[in-house]
Scaffold this motif. Structure first.
Motif, PDB file in Angstrom:
ATOM      1  N   ALA A 100      63.942  95.666  23.674  1.00 44.17           N
ATOM      2  CA  ALA A 100      63.226  95.958  24.911  1.00 44.17           C
ATOM      3  C   ALA A 100      62.043  96.888  24.642  1.00 44.17           C
ATOM      4  O   ALA A 100      60.981  96.736  25.244  1.00 44.17           O
ATOM      5  N   VAL A 101      62.201  97.831  23.728  1.00 49.65           N
ATOM      6  CA  VAL A 101      61.108  98.741  23.385  1.00 49.65           C
ATOM      7  C   VAL A 101      59.968  97.964  22.737  1.00 49.65           C
ATOM      8  O   VAL A 101      58.795  98.179  23.049  1.00 49.65           O
ATOM      9  N   ILE A 102      60.303  97.031  21.855  1.00 42.39           N
ATOM     10  CA  ILE A 102      59.275  96.212  21.210  1.00 42.39           C
ATOM     11  C   ILE A 102      58.549  95.369  22.242  1.00 42.39           C
ATOM     12  O   ILE A 102      57.318  95.263  22.219  1.00 42.39           O
ATOM     13  N   LEU A 103      59.288  94.778  23.169  1.00 42.50           N
ATOM     14  CA  LEU A 103      58.649  93.984  24.215  1.00 42.50           C
ATOM     15  C   LEU A 103      57.771  94.850  25.113  1.00 42.50           C
ATOM     16  O   LEU A 103      56.692  94.426  25.537  1.00 42.50           O
ATOM     17  N   ALA A 104      58.216  96.064  25.388  1.00 42.98           N
ATOM     18  CA  ALA A 104      57.407  96.968  26.208  1.00 42.98           C
ATOM     19  C   ALA A 104      56.122  97.359  25.476  1.00 42.98           C
ATOM     20  O   ALA A 104      55.071  97.540  26.097  1.00 42.98           O
ATOM     21  N   LEU A 105      56.192  97.477  24.156  1.00 47.21           N
ATOM     22  CA  LEU A 105      55.008  97.818  23.383  1.00 47.21           C
ATOM     23  C   LEU A 105      54.051  96.638  23.228  1.00 47.21           C
ATOM     24  O   LEU A 105      52.850  96.824  23.079  1.00 47.21           O
ATOM     25  N   MET A 106      54.580  95.436  23.272  1.00 53.01           N
ATOM     26  CA  MET A 106      53.749  94.255  23.029  1.00 53.01           C
ATOM     27  C   MET A 106      52.810  93.945  24.188  1.00 53.01           C
ATOM     28  O   MET A 106      51.696  93.473  23.965  1.00 53.01           O
ATOM     29  N   PHE A 107      53.254  94.177  25.408  1.00 48.18           N
ATOM     30  CA  PHE A 107      52.472  93.774  26.576  1.00 48.18           C
ATOM     31  C   PHE A 107      51.928  94.994  27.292  1.00 48.18           C
ATOM     32  O   PHE A 107      52.605  96.016  27.421  1.00 48.18           O
ATOM     33  N   ARG A 108      50.703  94.865  27.779  1.00 51.48           N
ATOM     34  CA  ARG A 108      50.030  95.980  28.439  1.00 51.48           C
ATOM     35  C   ARG A 108      50.562  96.130  29.867  1.00 51.48           C
ATOM     36  O   ARG A 108      50.124  95.437  30.780  1.00 51.48           O
ATOM     37  N   THR A 109      51.511  97.017  30.020  1.00 50.49           N
ATOM     38  CA  THR A 109      52.107  97.309  31.319  1.00 50.49           C
ATOM     39  C   THR A 109      52.144  98.825  31.500  1.00 50.49           C
ATOM     40  O   THR A 109      51.927  99.570  30.544  1.00 50.49           O
ATOM     41  N   PRO A 110      52.429  99.285  32.717  1.00 46.64           N
ATOM     42  CA  PRO A 110      52.589 100.741  32.893  1.00 46.64           C
ATOM     43  C   PRO A 110      53.748 101.298  32.058  1.00 46.64           C
ATOM     44  O   PRO A 110      53.722 102.456  31.646  1.00 46.64           O
ATOM     45  N   LEU A 111      54.727 100.460  31.792  1.00 44.98           N
ATOM     46  CA  LEU A 111      55.869 100.891  30.983  1.00 44.98           C
ATOM     47  C   LEU A 111      55.438 101.180  29.547  1.00 44.98           C
ATOM     48  O   LEU A 111      56.016 102.036  28.873  1.00 44.98           O
ATOM     49  N   ARG A 112      54.394 100.494  29.088  1.00 40.68           N
ATOM     50  CA  ARG A 112      53.910 100.680  27.714  1.00 40.68           C
ATOM     51  C   ARG A 112      53.455 102.119  27.486  1.00 40.68           C
ATOM     52  O   ARG A 112      53.790 102.717  26.470  1.00 40.68           O
ATOM     53  N   LYS A 113      52.696 102.666  28.436  1.00 36.88           N
ATOM     54  CA  LYS A 113      52.236 104.046  28.288  1.00 36.88           C
ATOM     55  C   LYS A 113      53.412 105.013  28.257  1.00 36.88           C
ATOM     56  O   LYS A 113      53.424 105.975  27.491  1.00 36.88           O
ATOM     57  N   LEU A 114      54.406 104.748  29.085  1.00 32.59           N
ATOM     58  CA  LEU A 114      55.592 105.594  29.122  1.00 32.59           C
ATOM     59  C   LEU A 114      56.337 105.546  27.786  1.00 32.59           C
ATOM     60  O   LEU A 114      56.750 106.580  27.257  1.00 32.59           O
ATOM     61  N   VAL A 115      56.485 104.355  27.228  1.00 37.19           N
ATOM     62  CA  VAL A 115      57.172 104.202  25.940  1.00 37.19           C
ATOM     63  C   VAL A 115      56.383 104.891  24.835  1.00 37.19           C
ATOM     64  O   VAL A 115      56.959 105.576  23.979  1.00 37.19           O
ATOM     65  N   ILE A 116      55.058 104.741  24.852  1.00 36.53           N
ATOM     66  CA  ILE A 116      54.227 105.378  23.823  1.00 36.53           C
ATOM     67  C   ILE A 116      54.336 106.898  23.921  1.00 36.53           C
ATOM     68  O   ILE A 116      54.456 107.588  22.903  1.00 36.53           O
ATOM     69  N   MET A 117      54.307 107.422  25.148  1.00 36.30           N
ATOM     70  CA  MET A 117      54.458 108.873  25.306  1.00 36.30           C
ATOM     71  C   MET A 117      55.818 109.331  24.800  1.00 36.30           C
ATOM     72  O   MET A 117      55.934 110.372  24.147  1.00 36.30           O
ATOM     73  N   GLY A 118      56.863 108.561  25.103  1.00 36.40           N
ATOM     74  CA  GLY A 118      58.200 108.912  24.622  1.00 36.40           C
ATOM     75  C   GLY A 118      58.290 108.894  23.107  1.00 36.40           C
ATOM     76  O   GLY A 118      58.879 109.791  22.489  1.00 36.40           O
ATOM     77  N   LEU A 119      57.695 107.863  22.488  1.00 36.71           N
ATOM     78  CA  LEU A 119      57.715 107.793  21.025  1.00 36.71           C
ATOM     79  C   LEU A 119      56.873 108.908  20.402  1.00 36.71           C
ATOM     80  O   LEU A 119      57.231 109.430  19.344  1.00 36.71           O
ATOM     81  N   ASN A 120      55.772 109.268  21.044  1.00 32.81           N
ATOM     82  CA  ASN A 120      54.978 110.393  20.548  1.00 32.81           C
ATOM     83  C   ASN A 120      55.788 111.673  20.558  1.00 32.81           C
ATOM     84  O   ASN A 120      55.755 112.457  19.605  1.00 32.81           O
ATOM     85  N   LYS A 121      56.511 111.913  21.653  1.00 28.69           N
ATOM     86  CA  LYS A 121      57.355 113.114  21.743  1.00 28.69           C
ATOM     87  C   LYS A 121      58.468 113.070  20.697  1.00 28.69           C
ATOM     88  O   LYS A 121      58.818 114.083  20.102  1.00 28.69           O
ATOM     89  N   LEU A 122      59.031 111.876  20.485  1.00 24.56           N
ATOM     90  CA  LEU A 122      60.121 111.719  19.522  1.00 24.56           C
ATOM     91  C   LEU A 122      59.654 111.991  18.099  1.00 24.56           C
ATOM     92  O   LEU A 122      60.407 112.521  17.281  1.00 24.56           O
ATOM     93  N   LYS A 123      58.396 111.638  17.805  1.00 26.16           N
ATOM     94  CA  LYS A 123      57.876 111.802  16.448  1.00 26.16           C
ATOM     95  C   LYS A 123      57.305 113.189  16.187  1.00 26.16           C
ATOM     96  O   LYS A 123      56.759 113.435  15.125  1.00 26.16           O
ATOM     97  N   GLN A 124      57.432 114.097  17.137  1.00 26.39           N
ATOM     98  CA  GLN A 124      56.961 115.460  16.938  1.00 26.39           C
ATOM     99  C   GLN A 124      58.133 116.356  16.565  1.00 26.39           C
ATOM    100  O   GLN A 124      59.270 116.081  16.908  1.00 26.39           O
ATOM    101  N   GLY A 125      57.849 117.412  15.862  1.00 29.06           N
ATOM    102  CA  GLY A 125      58.885 118.393  15.529  1.00 29.06           C
ATOM    103  C   GLY A 125      59.853 117.884  14.492  1.00 29.06           C
ATOM    104  O   GLY A 125      59.480 117.393  13.438  1.00 29.06           O
ATOM    105  N   LYS A 126      61.139 117.994  14.803  1.00 30.74           N
ATOM    106  CA  LYS A 126      62.178 117.591  13.863  1.00 30.74           C
ATOM    107  C   LYS A 126      62.560 116.124  14.001  1.00 30.74           C
ATOM    108  O   LYS A 126      63.397 115.640  13.261  1.00 30.74           O
ATOM    109  N   GLY A 127      61.952 115.425  14.930  1.00 32.98           N
ATOM    110  CA  GLY A 127      62.273 114.018  15.177  1.00 32.98           C
ATOM    111  C   GLY A 127      62.147 113.122  13.962  1.00 32.98           C
ATOM    112  O   GLY A 127      63.060 112.364  13.637  1.00 32.98           O
ATOM    113  N   PRO A 128      61.021 113.172  13.220  1.00 31.82           N
ATOM    114  CA  PRO A 128      60.885 112.292  12.059  1.00 31.82           C
ATOM    115  C   PRO A 128      61.928 112.564  10.975  1.00 31.82           C
ATOM    116  O   PRO A 128      62.426 111.629  10.359  1.00 31.82           O
ATOM    117  N   LEU A 129      62.252 113.830  10.775  1.00 32.72           N
ATOM    118  CA  LEU A 129      63.256 114.167   9.767  1.00 32.72           C
ATOM    119  C   LEU A 129      64.613 113.593  10.145  1.00 32.72           C
ATOM    120  O   LEU A 129      65.311 113.005   9.313  1.00 32.72           O
TER     121      LEU A 129
END
Length: 145
Positions: free
Chosen positions: A2-31
């Protein structure tokens, strides 16, 4: 998926998913994500090794044990689930990266276009000013005569 599908198509959900992934990849998330991925990869290789051992036993003996059949089916299901999950995680990460790069490239392109337009406007204004100045000087010269 579902995340991949949300990223593939330009919808309002896409921005939300991108913001969530940005937050996830900050700090200790990548480790943490790399640690979990490495652990899952080790479990995946262990399952594949166990499946190969069962396959080797069945080849050597010639007769397939019903217990080995059940174990093999279970291991193959686990391996396919883990492999598919790793693949989806990798796809999600790469899609997020490429979409983020696409946004940055578009933003840079828009800035370059605006800068180019401003230069063209300034250039045309300068040319008009020089033309007006030349016209004025010609008018003054003709008046003096």
């Amino acid at each position: 998926m579902a995340v991949i599908l949300a990223l593939m198509f330009r919808t309002p959900l896409r921005k939300l998913v991108i913001m969530g992934l940005n937050k996830l990849k900050q700090g200790k998330g990548p480790l943490i994500a790399k640690t979990v991925a490495a652990t899952v990869l080790v479990v995946f290789s262990s399952i594949l090794y166990g499946a190969m051992e069962i396959e080797k036993r069945s080849r050597e003996g010639g007769v397939v044990n019903p217990t080995d059949e059940v174990l093999m089916a279970n291991l193959l299901l686990e391996a396919s689930l883990i492999g598919f999950s790793l693949f989806l995680a990798l796809m999600t990460d790469r899609l997020h990266y490429y979409i983020k790069e696409l946004y940055l490239t578009r933003k840079n392109l828009e800035n370059a276009i605006k800068l180019n337009q401003d230069r063209e406007d300034n250039k045309s204004r300068t040319m008009e000013d020089t033309k007006e100045t030349k016209d004025k000087t010609l008018n003054l010269k003709t008046k003096e005569r």
